[in-house]
Design a protein around this motif. Structure first.
Motif, PDB file in Angstrom:
ATOM      1  N   GLN A 115       0.844  -1.182   0.000  1.00  0.00           N
ATOM      2  CA  GLN A 115       0.000   0.000   0.000  1.00  0.00           C
ATOM      3  C   GLN A 115       0.883   1.237   0.000  1.00  0.00           C
ATOM      4  N   THR A 116       0.340   2.320  -0.497  1.00  0.00           N
ATOM      5  CA  THR A 116       1.042   3.597  -0.529  1.00  0.00           C
ATOM      6  C   THR A 116       0.465   4.502   0.548  1.00  0.00           C
ATOM      7  N   PHE A 117       1.363   5.123   1.308  1.00  0.00           N
ATOM      8  CA  PHE A 117       0.975   6.024   2.389  1.00  0.00           C
ATOM      9  C   PHE A 117       1.712   7.342   2.239  1.00  0.00           C
ATOM     10  N   PRO A 118       1.113   8.446   2.686  1.00  0.00           N
ATOM     11  CA  PRO A 118       1.837   9.722   2.682  1.00  0.00           C
ATOM     12  C   PRO A 118       2.858   9.724   3.818  1.00  0.00           C
ATOM     13  N   GLU A 119       4.005  10.373   3.600  1.00  0.00           N
ATOM     14  CA  GLU A 119       4.979  10.513   4.685  1.00  0.00           C
ATOM     15  C   GLU A 119       4.399  11.348   5.817  1.00  0.00           C
ATOM     16  N   VAL A 120       3.583  12.329   5.465  1.00  0.00           N
ATOM     17  CA  VAL A 120       2.911  13.197   6.435  1.00  0.00           C
ATOM     18  C   VAL A 120       1.431  13.170   6.103  1.00  0.00           C
ATOM     19  N   ASP A 121       0.593  12.877   7.103  1.00  0.00           N
ATOM     20  CA  ASP A 121      -0.843  12.810   6.802  1.00  0.00           C
ATOM     21  C   ASP A 121      -1.626  14.041   7.248  1.00  0.00           C
ATOM     22  N   ARG A 122      -1.020  14.880   8.093  1.00  0.00           N
ATOM     23  CA  ARG A 122      -1.664  16.137   8.461  1.00  0.00           C
ATOM     24  C   ARG A 122      -0.647  17.092   9.072  1.00  0.00           C
ATOM     25  N   ALA A 123      -1.014  18.358   9.064  1.00  0.00           N
ATOM     26  CA  ALA A 123      -0.171  19.404   9.630  1.00  0.00           C
ATOM     27  C   ALA A 123      -1.022  20.234  10.577  1.00  0.00           C
ATOM     28  N   LEU A 124      -0.359  20.923  11.505  1.00  0.00           N
ATOM     29  CA  LEU A 124      -1.079  21.680  12.522  1.00  0.00           C
ATOM     30  C   LEU A 124      -0.286  22.924  12.894  1.00  0.00           C
ATOM     31  N   TRP A 125      -0.987  24.056  12.951  1.00  0.00           N
ATOM     32  CA  TRP A 125      -0.433  25.267  13.558  1.00  0.00           C
ATOM     33  C   TRP A 125      -0.817  25.210  15.020  1.00  0.00           C
ATOM     34  N   CYS A 126       0.143  25.409  15.921  1.00  0.00           N
ATOM     35  CA  CYS A 126      -0.176  25.351  17.347  1.00  0.00           C
ATOM     36  C   CYS A 126       0.736  26.274  18.142  1.00  0.00           C
ATOM     37  N   ASP A 127       0.316  26.527  19.371  1.00  0.00           N
ATOM     38  CA  ASP A 127       1.132  27.349  20.260  1.00  0.00           C
ATOM     39  C   ASP A 127       2.320  26.506  20.751  1.00  0.00           C
ATOM     40  N   PRO A 128       3.347  27.139  21.303  1.00  0.00           N
ATOM     41  CA  PRO A 128       4.535  26.399  21.741  1.00  0.00           C
ATOM     42  C   PRO A 128       4.243  25.299  22.772  1.00  0.00           C
ATOM     43  N   SER A 129       3.333  25.542  23.695  1.00  0.00           N
ATOM     44  CA  SER A 129       3.018  24.535  24.700  1.00  0.00           C
ATOM     45  C   SER A 129       2.434  23.273  24.064  1.00  0.00           C
ATOM     46  N   THR A 130       1.516  23.457  23.139  1.00  0.00           N
ATOM     47  CA  THR A 130       0.923  22.313  22.432  1.00  0.00           C
ATOM     48  C   THR A 130       1.986  21.602  21.600  1.00  0.00           C
ATOM     49  N   ALA A 131       2.857  22.375  20.965  1.00  0.00           N
ATOM     50  CA  ALA A 131       3.925  21.765  20.166  1.00  0.00           C
ATOM     51  C   ALA A 131       4.803  20.884  21.044  1.00  0.00           C
ATOM     52  N   ARG A 132       5.198  21.374  22.214  1.00  0.00           N
ATOM     53  CA  ARG A 132       6.047  20.575  23.110  1.00  0.00           C
ATOM     54  C   ARG A 132       5.364  19.263  23.492  1.00  0.00           C
ATOM     55  N   THR A 133       4.049  19.296  23.677  1.00  0.00           N
ATOM     56  CA  THR A 133       3.296  18.099  24.058  1.00  0.00           C
ATOM     57  C   THR A 133       3.183  17.115  22.908  1.00  0.00           C
ATOM     58  N   LYS A 134       2.892  17.617  21.718  1.00  0.00           N
ATOM     59  CA  LYS A 134       2.643  16.746  20.572  1.00  0.00           C
ATOM     60  C   LYS A 134       3.920  16.222  19.912  1.00  0.00           C
ATOM     61  N   LEU A 135       4.991  17.001  19.973  1.00  0.00           N
ATOM     62  CA  LEU A 135       6.236  16.587  19.332  1.00  0.00           C
ATOM     63  C   LEU A 135       6.851  15.374  20.024  1.00  0.00           C
ATOM     64  N   ASN A 136       7.614  14.606  19.252  1.00  0.00           N
ATOM     65  CA  ASN A 136       8.479  13.595  19.843  1.00  0.00           C
ATOM     66  C   ASN A 136       9.260  14.325  20.932  1.00  0.00           C
ATOM     67  N   PRO A 137       9.305  13.798  22.168  1.00  0.00           N
ATOM     68  CA  PRO A 137       9.927  14.533  23.271  1.00  0.00           C
ATOM     69  C   PRO A 137      11.346  15.037  22.992  1.00  0.00           C
ATOM     70  N   ALA A 138      12.108  14.322  22.220  1.00  0.00           N
ATOM     71  CA  ALA A 138      13.484  14.746  21.917  1.00  0.00           C
ATOM     72  C   ALA A 138      13.509  16.007  21.063  1.00  0.00           C
ATOM     73  N   GLN A 139      12.414  16.302  20.351  1.00  0.00           N
ATOM     74  CA  GLN A 139      12.374  17.484  19.487  1.00  0.00           C
ATOM     75  C   GLN A 139      11.875  18.734  20.214  1.00  0.00           C
ATOM     76  N   ALA A 140      11.335  18.600  21.411  1.00  0.00           N
ATOM     77  CA  ALA A 140      10.818  19.745  22.161  1.00  0.00           C
ATOM     78  C   ALA A 140      11.858  20.846  22.382  1.00  0.00           C
ATOM     79  N   PRO A 141      13.150  20.531  22.570  1.00  0.00           N
ATOM     80  CA  PRO A 141      14.124  21.615  22.731  1.00  0.00           C
ATOM     81  C   PRO A 141      14.169  22.592  21.552  1.00  0.00           C
ATOM     82  N   PHE A 142      13.792  22.156  20.373  1.00  0.00           N
ATOM     83  CA  PHE A 142      13.759  23.074  19.233  1.00  0.00           C
ATOM     84  C   PHE A 142      12.765  24.214  19.491  1.00  0.00           C
TER      85      PHE A 142
END
Length: 152
Positions: A115-142
């Protein structure tokens, strides 16, 4: 040598808001917290990481970014040992315009069916707090590094 990825954290100053993406495919279908990422991808050892970040952003979102005014956010290391190098760029992105490249996978496993799948299935604009929660924890420092850069 561990694998390396490069990516871009797009932001807009209204808030600020950060653009994060959700990986496509069956493994992440029902995952949310800790599963999101900045648009990124692997690059070869002889490849320029900044150029790879721009390429991967385009491949995962469908949007071309100009190669200027990128802010270096440094590196993080995932639990897997993969190292991610990132930059930030100010810009806007229409979530409805998301156009990701795809990958093929045998699914369900051992079914013989691909089967074929998209590398990314959705995108989201969010505030920094939400980003820290949703991101892979190792990426939160960015997020924190970007906020430090944006501070007066």
């Amino acid at each position: 040598m561990s694998k390396r990825s490069a990516g871009i954290l797009l932001y807009r100053l209204d808030g600020p808001e950060l653009l994060i993406v959700h990986p496509g495919g069956p493994f992440f279908k029902n995952k949310d917290v800790g599963a999101w990422s900045l648009p990124k991808g692997e690059y070869e050892p002889d490849e320029d990481p900044r150029a790879a970040a721009l390429r991967e952003f385009t491949e995962e979102t469908g949007m071309d970014l100009p190669d200027h005014d990128l802010v270096a956010l440094g590196e993080v290391e995932l639990r897997s040992g993969k190292v991610i190098q990132a930059w930030a760029a100010e810009g806007d992105f229409d979530l409805e315009a998301l156009r990701s490249n795809t990958f093929d996978l045998e699914w369900p496993p051992r079914s013989g069916r691909r089967q074929t799948f998209p590398e990314v299935d959705r995108a989201l604009w969010c505030d920094p707090s939400t980003a820290r929660t949703k991101l892979n924890p190792a990426q939160a420092p960015f997020v924190d590094r970007l906020l430090t850069h944006l501070s007066p």
